[in-house]
Design a protein around this motif. Structure first.
Motif, PDB file in Angstrom:
ATOM      1  N   LYS A  63       0.835  -1.202   0.000  1.00 44.28           N
ATOM      2  CA  LYS A  63       0.000   0.000   0.000  1.00 44.28           C
ATOM      3  C   LYS A  63       0.876   1.261   0.000  1.00 44.28           C
ATOM      4  N   PHE A  64       1.882   1.289   0.893  1.00 43.15           N
ATOM      5  CA  PHE A  64       2.714   2.488   1.002  1.00 43.15           C
ATOM      6  C   PHE A  64       3.624   2.639  -0.206  1.00 43.15           C
ATOM      7  N   PHE A  65       4.238   1.543  -0.617  1.00 40.69           N
ATOM      8  CA  PHE A  65       5.179   1.609  -1.744  1.00 40.69           C
ATOM      9  C   PHE A  65       4.468   2.104  -3.003  1.00 40.69           C
ATOM     10  N   ASN A  66       3.283   1.557  -3.270  1.00 36.68           N
ATOM     11  CA  ASN A  66       2.518   1.949  -4.457  1.00 36.68           C
ATOM     12  C   ASN A  66       2.163   3.443  -4.415  1.00 36.68           C
ATOM     13  N   GLU A  67       1.674   3.907  -3.259  1.00 38.54           N
ATOM     14  CA  GLU A  67       1.286   5.329  -3.125  1.00 38.54           C
ATOM     15  C   GLU A  67       2.507   6.251  -3.271  1.00 38.54           C
ATOM     16  N   ILE A  68       3.625   5.835  -2.673  1.00 36.92           N
ATOM     17  CA  ILE A  68       4.843   6.663  -2.743  1.00 36.92           C
ATOM     18  C   ILE A  68       5.271   6.821  -4.202  1.00 36.92           C
ATOM     19  N   ILE A  69       5.370   5.691  -4.925  1.00 39.13           N
ATOM     20  CA  ILE A  69       5.830   5.746  -6.323  1.00 39.13           C
ATOM     21  C   ILE A  69       4.872   6.600  -7.158  1.00 39.13           C
ATOM     22  N   ARG A  70       3.571   6.447  -6.887  1.00 39.72           N
ATOM     23  CA  ARG A  70       2.555   7.211  -7.631  1.00 39.72           C
ATOM     24  C   ARG A  70       2.740   8.725  -7.458  1.00 39.72           C
ATOM     25  N   LYS A  71       3.193   9.134  -6.253  1.00 40.61           N
ATOM     26  CA  LYS A  71       3.216  10.573  -5.951  1.00 40.61           C
ATOM     27  C   LYS A  71       4.610  11.197  -6.007  1.00 40.61           C
ATOM     28  N   LEU A  72       5.600  10.450  -6.498  1.00 43.48           N
ATOM     29  CA  LEU A  72       6.958  11.017  -6.551  1.00 43.48           C
ATOM     30  C   LEU A  72       7.007  12.186  -7.532  1.00 43.48           C
ATOM     31  N   PRO A  73       7.911  13.168  -7.262  1.00 44.71           N
ATOM     32  CA  PRO A  73       7.895  14.396  -8.066  1.00 44.71           C
ATOM     33  C   PRO A  73       8.507  14.262  -9.459  1.00 44.71           C
ATOM     34  N   THR A  74       9.395  13.295  -9.696  1.00 42.05           N
ATOM     35  CA  THR A  74      10.013  13.210 -11.034  1.00 42.05           C
ATOM     36  C   THR A  74       9.902  11.784 -11.556  1.00 42.05           C
ATOM     37  N   ASN A  75      10.300  11.611 -12.823  1.00 41.73           N
ATOM     38  CA  ASN A  75      10.185  10.299 -13.453  1.00 41.73           C
ATOM     39  C   ASN A  75      11.405   9.413 -13.186  1.00 41.73           C
ATOM     40  N   ASP A  76      12.408   9.959 -12.457  1.00 37.79           N
ATOM     41  CA  ASP A  76      13.595   9.162 -12.128  1.00 37.79           C
ATOM     42  C   ASP A  76      13.512   8.737 -10.667  1.00 37.79           C
ATOM     43  N   VAL A  77      13.659   7.446 -10.424  1.00 35.14           N
ATOM     44  CA  VAL A  77      13.555   6.918  -9.064  1.00 35.14           C
ATOM     45  C   VAL A  77      14.808   6.105  -8.755  1.00 35.14           C
ATOM     46  N   VAL A  78      15.388   6.344  -7.579  1.00 36.12           N
ATOM     47  CA  VAL A  78      16.499   5.509  -7.116  1.00 36.12           C
ATOM     48  C   VAL A  78      16.005   4.757  -5.886  1.00 36.12           C
ATOM     49  N   ILE A  79      16.182   3.441  -5.901  1.00 35.95           N
ATOM     50  CA  ILE A  79      15.781   2.627  -4.747  1.00 35.95           C
ATOM     51  C   ILE A  79      17.027   1.909  -4.231  1.00 35.95           C
ATOM     52  N   GLU A  80      17.268   2.063  -2.926  1.00 34.25           N
ATOM     53  CA  GLU A  80      18.471   1.467  -2.344  1.00 34.25           C
ATOM     54  C   GLU A  80      18.111   0.790  -1.025  1.00 34.25           C
ATOM     55  N   VAL A  81      18.621  -0.421  -0.832  1.00 31.44           N
ATOM     56  CA  VAL A  81      18.412  -1.127   0.440  1.00 31.44           C
ATOM     57  C   VAL A  81      19.750  -1.194   1.149  1.00 31.44           C
ATOM     58  N   THR A  82      19.767  -0.691   2.390  1.00 33.77           N
ATOM     59  CA  THR A  82      21.005  -0.748   3.184  1.00 33.77           C
ATOM     60  C   THR A  82      20.795  -1.750   4.323  1.00 33.77           C
ATOM     61  N   GLY A  83      21.660  -1.740   5.334  1.00 39.29           N
ATOM     62  CA  GLY A  83      21.580  -2.729   6.419  1.00 39.29           C
ATOM     63  C   GLY A  83      20.219  -2.745   7.102  1.00 39.29           C
ATOM     64  N   HIS A  84      19.857  -3.889   7.704  1.00 35.54           N
ATOM     65  CA  HIS A  84      18.612  -4.073   8.459  1.00 35.54           C
ATOM     66  C   HIS A  84      17.374  -3.772   7.620  1.00 35.54           C
ATOM     67  N   LEU A  85      17.433  -4.083   6.319  1.00 34.77           N
ATOM     68  CA  LEU A  85      16.277  -3.963   5.414  1.00 34.77           C
ATOM     69  C   LEU A  85      15.762  -2.524   5.280  1.00 34.77           C
ATOM     70  N   GLN A  86      16.614  -1.557   5.628  1.00 39.54           N
ATOM     71  CA  GLN A  86      16.228  -0.142   5.447  1.00 39.54           C
ATOM     72  C   GLN A  86      16.195   0.163   3.951  1.00 39.54           C
ATOM     73  N   THR A  87      15.062   0.669   3.474  1.00 43.85           N
ATOM     74  CA  THR A  87      14.911   0.921   2.040  1.00 43.85           C
ATOM     75  C   THR A  87      14.724   2.421   1.816  1.00 43.85           C
ATOM     76  N   HIS A  88      15.535   2.977   0.924  1.00 41.29           N
ATOM     77  CA  HIS A  88      15.484   4.424   0.646  1.00 41.29           C
ATOM     78  C   HIS A  88      14.972   4.624  -0.773  1.00 41.29           C
TER      79      HIS A  88
END
Length: 378
Positions: A81-106
């Protein structure tokens, strides 16, 4: 660890498909999430509610254009639910997704940055295994039509679970799809070149409705694989799995009458609109019952009477009426659903008396047959 950047529109297209399988009331908590797998080839998104599983693949490169730049491959499950809404409302057409330690996703786009806590992708259920021995393909637009012409007649009651699905039967090079809720029946026959063997499977109506939403218009073939407990539909870069319903589907072929006492040929659209008007005064009633009668000549009368509200009568000119005079009552909703499935063509309605099931089919072919049980009115 994982890092990639992607064109947002393409990510949204993939999410739109897999979100159709995700339920907020999933029995297994991780299924409220979407699984993301990134490899050098591209990105796979998977959504499931354990009945339906949808997987969408986005290639890293298509027609010489780069869609995804993979910096580090990996997997994560994110709250759908959150991931879909976030991607839908992002300000630009370029998205960077990064996962760091402890499953933290940016998730970064323009000047906007979100941080989500993911789940371990290893805990996500594996895709169903499907043996490819019963495989055939159907053009996508034909598959959509077959679903539209049958799925409305499945039962909504769980008292006989097998009737909540559409029975797909392969025999003699033909695919026969049948749905019934025991008050009405819809059957669609299709001849296909690549059908071999004889087998049946009952596919949940709900699965077929969701499948219909992700099929693209046009005649691109959809590959269908029927296994013991699963069916797989492959369309382009999308895989759609559904569990099959267990139990024996009733033999419906004997319900279809072989002789008729009254035949009426009429324009389907004209009849549909007349029944729609007649049902205006019958809607309070549970069945919204409409009466249909023929007499001398080609006139058919459609009427409805609600003691507290009033009554409506309308005469329509049929193309042809032959056989015995007839008075019959039926559910306006069932009749309208059947006429919509035959879709505005001239229809032949064949009656065997006022208390026997009657059938509707196109005047041009009998690929689609709709059967309706009348309602007793006194």
């Amino acid at each position: 660890m994982m890092k990639f950047d992607i064109v947002r529109d393409r990510l949204l297209d993939g999410l739109n498909d897999v979100m159709k399988a995700v339920s907020s009331k999933a029995a297994i908590p991780i299924l409220t999430g979407i699984k993301i797998d990134v490899t050098e080839e591209g990105l796979r998104l998977t959504g499931s509610d354990s009945d339906i599983t949808i997987q969408s693949f986005i290639p890293a490169e298509e027609d010489g254009e780069q869609i995804i730049r993979v910096i580090e491959p990996g997997s994560i499950v994110l709250q759908a639910k959150f991931f879909n809404e976030i991607i839908r409302k992002l300000p630009t057409n370029d998205v960077v997704i990064e996962v760091t330690g402890h499953l933290q996703t940016h998730i970064r786009s323009g000047k906007s940055e979100f941080h989500l806590i993911g789940s371990d992708a290893d805990e996500y259920p594996l895709l169903p295994q499907v043996e490819e021995d019963r495989k055939f393909s159907i053009p996508g637009d034909l598959l959509k039509s077959i679903i539209r012409e049958t799925v409305f007649a499945v039962s909504s009651s769980e008292s006989r679970p097998v009737l909540t699905g559409v029975n797909w039967q392969v025999a003699e090079g033909e695919l026969i799809c049948t749905a019934t809720d025991s008050h009405r029946l819809a059957r669609r026959k299709t001849s296909l070149e690549n059908l071999a063997g004889e087998y049946t499977a009952v596919i949940p109506g709900k699965s077929l409705q969701e499948l219909s939403k992700i099929l693209v218009d046009g005649s691109t073939p959809v590959d269908i694989v029927l296994a013991n407990q699963q069916v797989l539909f492959k369309s382009g870069n999308v895989l759609f799995f559904s569990r099959l319903l267990e139990g024996n589907y009733p033999d419906t072929s004997r319900l279809i009458p072989s002789e008729y006492k009254t035949n009426v040929t009429v324009n389907g659209k004209t009849l549909l609109q007349a029944i729609d008007r007649a049902s205006l005064l019958a809607r309070e009633d549970r069945y919204n019952i409409v009466k249909f009668s023929t007499d001398e000549g080609k006139v058919v009368e459609i009427s409805s009477n609600s003691p507290e509200i009033g009554k409506v009568e309308e005469q329509i000119e049929a193309i042809e009426v032959d056989g015995e005079e007839l008075k019959i009552s039926f559910s306006a909703k069932y009749m309208m659903d059947a006429l919509k499935a035959i879709d505005g063509q001239d229809v032949v309605i064949q009656f065997t008396g006022s208390m026997r099931p009657f059938i509707l089919k196109s005047a041009h072919d009998d690929a689609i047959i709709q059967l309706i049980l009348p309602v007793r009115t006194y």
